[in-house]
Design an enzyme around this catalytic site. Structure first.
Site, PDB file in Angstrom:
ATOM      1  N   HIS A  37      -1.455  46.460  62.096  1.00 41.95           N
ATOM      2  CA  HIS A  37      -0.033  46.140  61.973  1.00 41.95           C
ATOM      3  C   HIS A  37       0.223  45.131  60.864  1.00 41.95           C
ATOM      4  CE1 HIS A  37       1.107  47.687  66.249  1.00 41.95           C
ATOM      5  NE2 HIS A  37       1.088  48.646  65.337  1.00 41.95           N
ATOM      6  N   HIS A  59       0.154  59.053  60.067  1.00 45.77           N
ATOM      7  CA  HIS A  59      -0.279  57.916  59.259  1.00 45.77           C
ATOM      8  C   HIS A  59      -0.989  58.344  57.975  1.00 45.77           C
ATOM      9  CE1 HIS A  59       0.980  54.624  61.858  1.00 45.77           C
ATOM     10  NE2 HIS A  59       0.633  55.371  62.889  1.00 45.77           N
TER      11      HIS A  59
END
Length: 419
Positions: free
Chosen positions: A253, A400
């Site tokens: 993150h 992703h």
């Protein structure tokens, strides 16, 4: 930029576009069913058994194929995105305009949770669809923005947490993750519409999460908060491998936020004081903060075969599983930061980020399965480094990796246009 460097950037752009489209080609047409999409197993390429469809997976697949269209991919990219939009509207969307978290292929509700995280992805799906030129998507984008405003958006422009079907909040919880993806969706909506209000929303979320709250944790990003946005350091401390809300700091993150802040820097500096972005003189230095977050990700999390899942404040690992999505986000972040460094004439930093970018790219084979689909994660070396596929219904249709290669492609193009 001399001609040798220029050609190297062009080659990088072509390479990333080819990687992006190759990921989508694995998904198409096998991931499509009569209604919506199915996840494919990374070992066999076969669709997962069962008939449950997760809202996040549907939205991510729509965004994937729309991005393929934005990269001038084959006509089937647009067709596949439109296919998923129909399922999003007809199966996931309830009569009150909210979105059910899990449904069957026939649209029967399995889990009626109104997820803040899921609604952020609904906004992203519609934003990418608008950008790709899909008819009718702009009305859906507007409606989803208004729904999020009415049901989730609260103090400082941040999203509150998940609700039951009647919109009763489930717990006094606030999460970094849902807000990070809201920031991502607002940026995509800005890219699609040019509406500076979306850029301002992204800016507000980013400043709160990635700057203000992180000031209390030494610059690191904590995941979990109380309803008053106070750090909840005990949240899920007994569930270190929780799929969405593990305790600890997540290097993945930090890399993902580094990418988003690099995009904020790109758009704010590109707009100028009188541009669509408005007066940004009071904004943080997004580039400097993005560099800090990127460096934190690699300093605390990188292990040459991926990023550890979570770590403590002192950098010691909590869960050493290596998730593929974290590597993908680092690929996108390093590409975006290399472009921002080059835009400033900071050649040493641009080279540093390009070197990281290359290091990350050569590790993608560690996560790609025989069928071409990425595994969810690798276990750490002391667990033999076994590859693990996601459990159904699953939320990761190679979203992703697509995002990583899309960012690599457009960052290279942006670098060429900065000359």
């Amino acid at each position: 930029m001399d001609e040798t460097t220029r050609e190297a950037v062009r080659t990088r752009a072509r390479s990333h576009r080819a990687r992006l489209l190759s990921v989508l080609r694995v998904q198409y047409p096998d991931a499509l069913t009569d209604r919506g999409y199915r996840l494919l197993h990374p070992t066999t390429g076969d669709p997962y058994a069962g008939d449950r469809r997760h809202l996040v997976a549907t939205c991510r697949s729509v965004a994937n194929f729309a991005v393929g269209a934005l990269a001038d991919g084959p006509d089937w990219c647009l067709d596949a995105a439109e296919h998923g939009l129909r399922f999003l509207r007809e199966a996931h969307r309830a009569d009150d305009g909210g979105y059910r978290l899990v449904v069957t292929g026939e649209g029967e509700p399995v889990d009626r949770t109104r997820s803040a995280y899921g609604h952020a992805f609904a906004l992203l799906a519609y934003a990418r669809a608008v950008d790709a030129g899909i008819d009718g998507a702009e009305a859906d984008l507007d409606a989803t923005r208004d729904l999020i405003d009415d049901r989730f958006r609260a103090d400082r422009g941040l999203l509150r947490s998940d609700c039951d079907a009647d919109w009763t909040e489930r717990e006094p919880y606030r999460g970094q993750n849902a807000n990070m993806h809201a920031c991502e969706a607002y940026l995509a909506a800005y890219e699609a519409t040019g509406d500076s209000e979306y850029l301002d929303r992204a800016r507000r979320v980013a400043e709160a999460i990635a700057v203000d709250f992180a000031a209390d944790t030494g610059g690191l990003l904590w995941e979990h908060y109380t309803a008053d946005w106070e750090h909840d350091f005990a949240y899920n401390e007994d569930e270190p491998r929780h799929q969405f809300r593990p305790p600890g700091y997540q290097p993945g993150h930090h890399a993902e936020w580094a990418k988003l802040l690099a995009l904020l820097d790109r758009y704010e500096r590109g707009e100028g004081e009188d541009g669509a972005g408005g007066d940004t003189s009071a904004s943080p230095d997004w580039y400097a903060r993005a560099r800090e977050l990127f460096d934190a990700a690699v300093d605390h999390g990188w292990s040459e075969n991926g990023f550890v899942y979570t770590h403590a404040a002192d950098g010691s690992p909590i869960v050493e599983d290596r998730y593929g999505w974290a590597l993908a986000e680092a690929i996108g972040a390093s590409a975006a930061l290399a472009e921002r460094a080059a835009a400033r004439g900071d050649i040493d930093e641009a080279d540093r980020f390009r070197n990281w970018h290359r290091r990350f790219l050569v590790r993608t084979d560690l996560f790609r399965g025989p069928a071409g689909v990425w595994y969810e994660k690798r276990l750490p070396p002391d667990a033999d480094g076994d590859l693990v596929a996601q459990d159904p219904p699953g939320v990761e249709p190679d979203y992703h990796p697509v995002g990583a290669f899309f960012e690599g492609w457009r960052s290279a193009r942006a670098e060429l246009s900065n000359e």
